[in-house]
Scaffold this motif. Structure first.
Motif, short mmCIF file in Angstrom:
data_model
loop_
_atom_site.label_atom_id
_atom_site.label_comp_id
_atom_site.label_asym_id
_atom_site.label_seq_id
_atom_site.Cartn_x
_atom_site.Cartn_y
_atom_site.Cartn_z
N ARG A 253 0.17 2.18 -0.72
CA ARG A 253 0.22 3.56 -1.07
C ARG A 253 -0.52 4.14 -0.70
O ARG A 253 -0.82 5.48 -0.22
CB ARG A 253 -1.04 2.97 -2.38
N GLN A 254 -1.47 3.08 0.66
CA GLN A 254 -1.69 3.37 1.68
C GLN A 254 -0.97 4.21 2.98
O GLN A 254 -1.59 5.28 3.77
CB GLN A 254 -3.42 2.81 1.98
N TYR A 255 -0.01 3.45 3.26
CA TYR A 255 0.54 3.57 3.84
C TYR A 255 1.64 4.81 3.92
O TYR A 255 2.01 5.46 4.38
CB TYR A 255 1.60 2.10 3.76
N THR A 256 2.36 4.90 2.18
CA THR A 256 2.85 6.08 1.57
C THR A 256 2.04 7.44 2.20
O THR A 256 2.10 8.09 2.74
CB THR A 256 2.95 6.15 0.27
N THR B 137 -2.97 12.02 9.42
CA THR B 137 -3.89 12.34 10.51
C THR B 137 -4.12 10.70 10.91
O THR B 137 -4.15 9.07 10.49
CB THR B 137 -5.23 12.47 9.20
N ARG B 138 -5.38 10.95 11.60
CA ARG B 138 -6.05 9.60 13.19
C ARG B 138 -6.38 8.43 11.62
O ARG B 138 -5.84 7.26 11.67
CB ARG B 138 -6.66 9.59 14.21
N GLU B 139 -7.21 8.65 11.10
CA GLU B 139 -7.91 7.99 10.16
C GLU B 139 -6.90 7.79 8.79
O GLU B 139 -6.99 6.39 8.29
CB GLU B 139 -8.74 8.68 8.69
N ASN B 140 -6.44 8.31 7.81
CA ASN B 140 -5.14 7.59 7.28
C ASN B 140 -4.51 6.60 7.96
O ASN B 140 -4.67 6.29 7.75
CB ASN B 140 -4.66 8.90 6.58
N THR B 141 -3.92 6.78 9.41
CA THR B 141 -2.86 6.15 9.97
C THR B 141 -3.86 4.76 10.23
O THR B 141 -3.82 3.92 9.88
CB THR B 141 -2.48 6.85 11.30
N GLU B 142 -4.54 4.86 10.71
CA GLU B 142 -5.50 3.64 11.53
C GLU B 142 -6.36 2.92 10.43
O GLU B 142 -6.01 2.01 9.91
CB GLU B 142 -6.73 3.84 11.84
N ARG B 143 -6.52 3.31 9.12
CA ARG B 143 -6.41 2.33 7.12
C ARG B 143 -5.50 2.07 7.11
O ARG B 143 -5.51 0.42 6.64
CB ARG B 143 -6.79 3.63 6.80
N ALA B 144 -4.49 2.82 6.98
CA ALA B 144 -2.90 2.38 6.39
C ALA B 144 -2.52 0.85 7.39
O ALA B 144 -2.00 -0.28 7.17
CB ALA B 144 -2.27 3.09 6.54
N PHE B 145 -2.62 0.36 8.79
CA PHE B 145 -1.83 -0.47 9.55
C PHE B 145 -3.12 -1.50 9.31
O PHE B 145 -2.95 -2.61 9.82
CB PHE B 145 -2.03 0.21 11.29
N LYS B 146 -4.96 -0.89 9.18
CA LYS B 146 -5.49 -2.21 9.67
C LYS B 146 -5.31 -3.32 7.80
O LYS B 146 -5.17 -4.11 8.06
CB LYS B 146 -6.78 -2.04 9.06
N MET B 147 -5.00 -2.13 6.88
CA MET B 147 -4.93 -2.33 5.24
C MET B 147 -3.13 -3.56 4.87
O MET B 147 -3.42 -4.45 4.88
CB MET B 147 -4.42 -1.85 4.76
N MET B 148 -2.28 -3.10 6.43
CA MET B 148 -1.38 -3.91 6.78
C MET B 148 -1.20 -5.39 7.61
O MET B 148 -0.28 -5.84 7.23
CB MET B 148 -0.49 -2.96 6.87
N SER B 149 -2.35 -5.54 8.17
CA SER B 149 -2.41 -6.66 8.86
C SER B 149 -3.84 -7.49 8.86
O SER B 149 -4.18 -7.12 8.08
CB SER B 149 -3.47 -5.53 10.34
#
Length: 293
Positions: free
Chosen positions: A165-168, A175-187
């Motif tokens: 959901r965060q990646y979507t 935004t940078r904040e949204n993208t960084e959060r998504a990538f960290k959650m996926m890793s």
């Protein structure tokens, strides 16, 4: 794709080509090219790396919202084969027509790609959506692939996870904040997400129709409910790799592939959704053993 946008994409890719070539092709036995090819009438970007002394071809398919660059950590280790990495229609730096994206479209896309690039009997590897696409193609063309490697393949999860959901959300609001959060959650929590990866993702998701192609594809994948029932039809050597700490498509989904005679499964510790990014050398060793067997 309008003319101005096409010129901009070619300019960006000309710069990227220099970076990729310097970073990935370091010996004289390999020749890397990046080009566009017309598939289904649209401009499709692909990277091709030729190994002078190899007759083996491996195709790499990225996940939803990603691009060929997602494989950049793994490619340097794949030095004994020819490699082709397309940006799937609607993603990466390929054209993103405002059309309906569905499984039939992607299968036709691969059909024409393989035909025009004269690809026959390849080993194919796909991550997430790319893994599901491989299976969908295989069920329609069971004699085409030599071997399949599926990395946390989509199509088996019952409902979207918080990480998905965060990646979507980051795709819709890049935004940078949204993208960084998504990538960290996926890793895995120990993995450092590269700044260049975040910037490239944001740039791509701001391209015309990028959000449309993402949402349309996501809806198409949700509608497909037959994949799990078809898995026992797999009759060629297949390797399924999952990150133990995958919060996007949980590792429990690997159970759908266990017990199938032609399928080997492997779980990588301390890895999230993209183990080939987080532990590329370890991932390569697992893949090489499978390919050589």
């Amino acid at each position: 794709m309008d003319i101005d946008h096409k010129i901009l994409v070619y300019f960006i890719l000309s710069i990227n080509k220099i970076i990729i070539t310097m970073g990935l092709v370091s010996d004289r036995q390999r020749n890397e090219t990046m080009d566009f090819i017309k598939i289904l009438g649209y401009n499709i970007r692909y990277i091709k790396i030729d190994q002078v002394k190899s007759n083996e071809t491996i195709i790499l398919l990225h996940g939803i919202g990603a691009s060929a660059e997602r494989w950049s950590e793994l490619v340097p280790f794949l030095y004994n084969c020819n490699i082709i990495i397309p940006d799937i229609i609607g993603f990466g730096y390929s054209e993103k027509p405002r059309i309906e994206y569905n499984i039939d479209l992607f299968v036709k896309f691969l059909d024409e790609l393989f035909l025009k690039l004269e690809i026959k009997n390849p080993i194919i590897m796909g991550s997430s959506f790319g893994g599901q696409l491989i299976l969908e193609y295989y069920f329609r063309h069971k004699d085409f692939f030599k071997k399949m490697i599926l990395v946390s393949p989509a199509g088996t999860q019952e409902r979207p996870t918080l990480a998905l959901r965060q990646y979507t959300y980051s795709c819709l609001y890049p935004t940078r904040e949204n993208t960084e959060r998504a990538f960290k959650m996926m890793s895995h929590f120990n993995h450092t997400v590269k700044d260049s990866m975040i910037k490239d993702f944001i740039n791509r998701m701001k391209q015309p129709n990028a959000k449309h192609s993402f949402v349309s594809t996501l809806l198409a994948l949700r509608k497909n409910s037959d994949l799990q029932d078809n898995l026992r039809e797999i009759k060629i050597p297949t390797l399924v790799i999952w990150g133990k700490e995958d919060n996007t498509i949980p590792v429990e989904n690997i159970e759908y592939f266990r017990g199938i005679p032609f399928v080997k499964t492997c779980i990588m510790s301390d890895c999230g959704h993209v183990p080939f990014v987080e532990k590329p050398l370890e991932f390569y060793k697992i893949v090489k053993e499978f390919i050589d067997s």
